[in-house]
Design an enzyme around this catalytic site. Structure first.
Site, PDB file in Angstrom:
ATOM      1  N   THR A   1       0.824  -1.208   0.000  1.00 27.59           N
ATOM      2  CA  THR A   1       0.000   0.000   0.000  1.00 27.59           C
ATOM      3  C   THR A   1       0.861   1.261   0.000  1.00 27.59           C
ATOM      4  OG1 THR A   1      -1.764  -1.182   1.133  1.00 27.59           O
ATOM      5  CG2 THR A   1      -1.850   1.220   1.219  1.00 27.59           C
ATOM      6  N   CYS A   2       1.951   1.237   0.736  1.00 27.71           N
ATOM      7  CA  CYS A   2       2.842   2.399   0.811  1.00 27.71           C
ATOM      8  C   CYS A   2       3.481   2.681  -0.548  1.00 27.71           C
ATOM      9  CB  CYS A   2       3.930   2.157   1.852  1.00 27.71           C
ATOM     10  SG  CYS A   2       3.311   1.691   3.475  1.00 27.71           S
TER      11      CYS A   2
END
Length: 164
Positions: A47-48
């Protein structure tokens, strides 16, 4: 957790740049001007890497037009990993990266989160903070998976409201 009006804490960090890492303090990096700060659980984590950082990178022009002097990303990773991530994402030299290897900044702003269940130990919670002249002006912390409250669009909305 840091609240609106709270000063930037002063803890030791490493600021990652094109020439490597510099020992400095969080207040030296975040304490002047308008700073869009966001924290991620880990460099290169899905996600990052796919959503959070790219959103800020894609919106740099809009953030600068709204008055942001710099965008700063922090993670509880060492400076070698943060530099590799900055290079791999094309953000080196555009976004500043804080390597908070011991989690001191995460603890100081009250955003330390235990990811031991995932084998990652204590990390930053996914969040963002708008700092104005050394004080928190807006704080956004994700309450679930994904990037919603702490992404670049939320930061832009906070800037628009404040500049309104």
């Amino acid at each position: 957790m840091i609240e609106r009006g709270s000063p930037v804490p002063s803890v030791r960090i490493k600021l990652v740049g094109a020439d490597g890492a510099t020992d400095t303090t969080s207040d030296a990096v975040l304490g002047s001007g308008i700073v869009a700060f966001f924290s991620v659980p880990g460099a290169f984590t899905p996600t990052c890497h796919v959503n959070h950082l790219p959103g800020y990178l894609a919106n740099l022009g809009k953030l600068n037009a709204a008055g942001v002097d710099k965008v700063v990303c922090a993670s509880v990773n060492d400076h070698h990993v943060m530099k590799a991530w900055a290079e791999a994402s094309g953000a080196l030299g555009k976004i500043e990266f804080i390597a908070d290897g011991n989690g001191e900044l995460a603890e100081a702003v009250g955003l330390a989160k235990d990811f031991s269940g995932s084998g990652m130990g204590k990390r930053f919670a996914r969040a963002s903070i708008l700092f104005r002249n050394g004080k928190a002006d807006a704080v956004f912390v994700e309450d679930g998976p994904g990037v919603n409250a702490s992404g670049a669009p939320a930061m832009l909305m906070a800037l628009e409201t404040a500049n309104g």
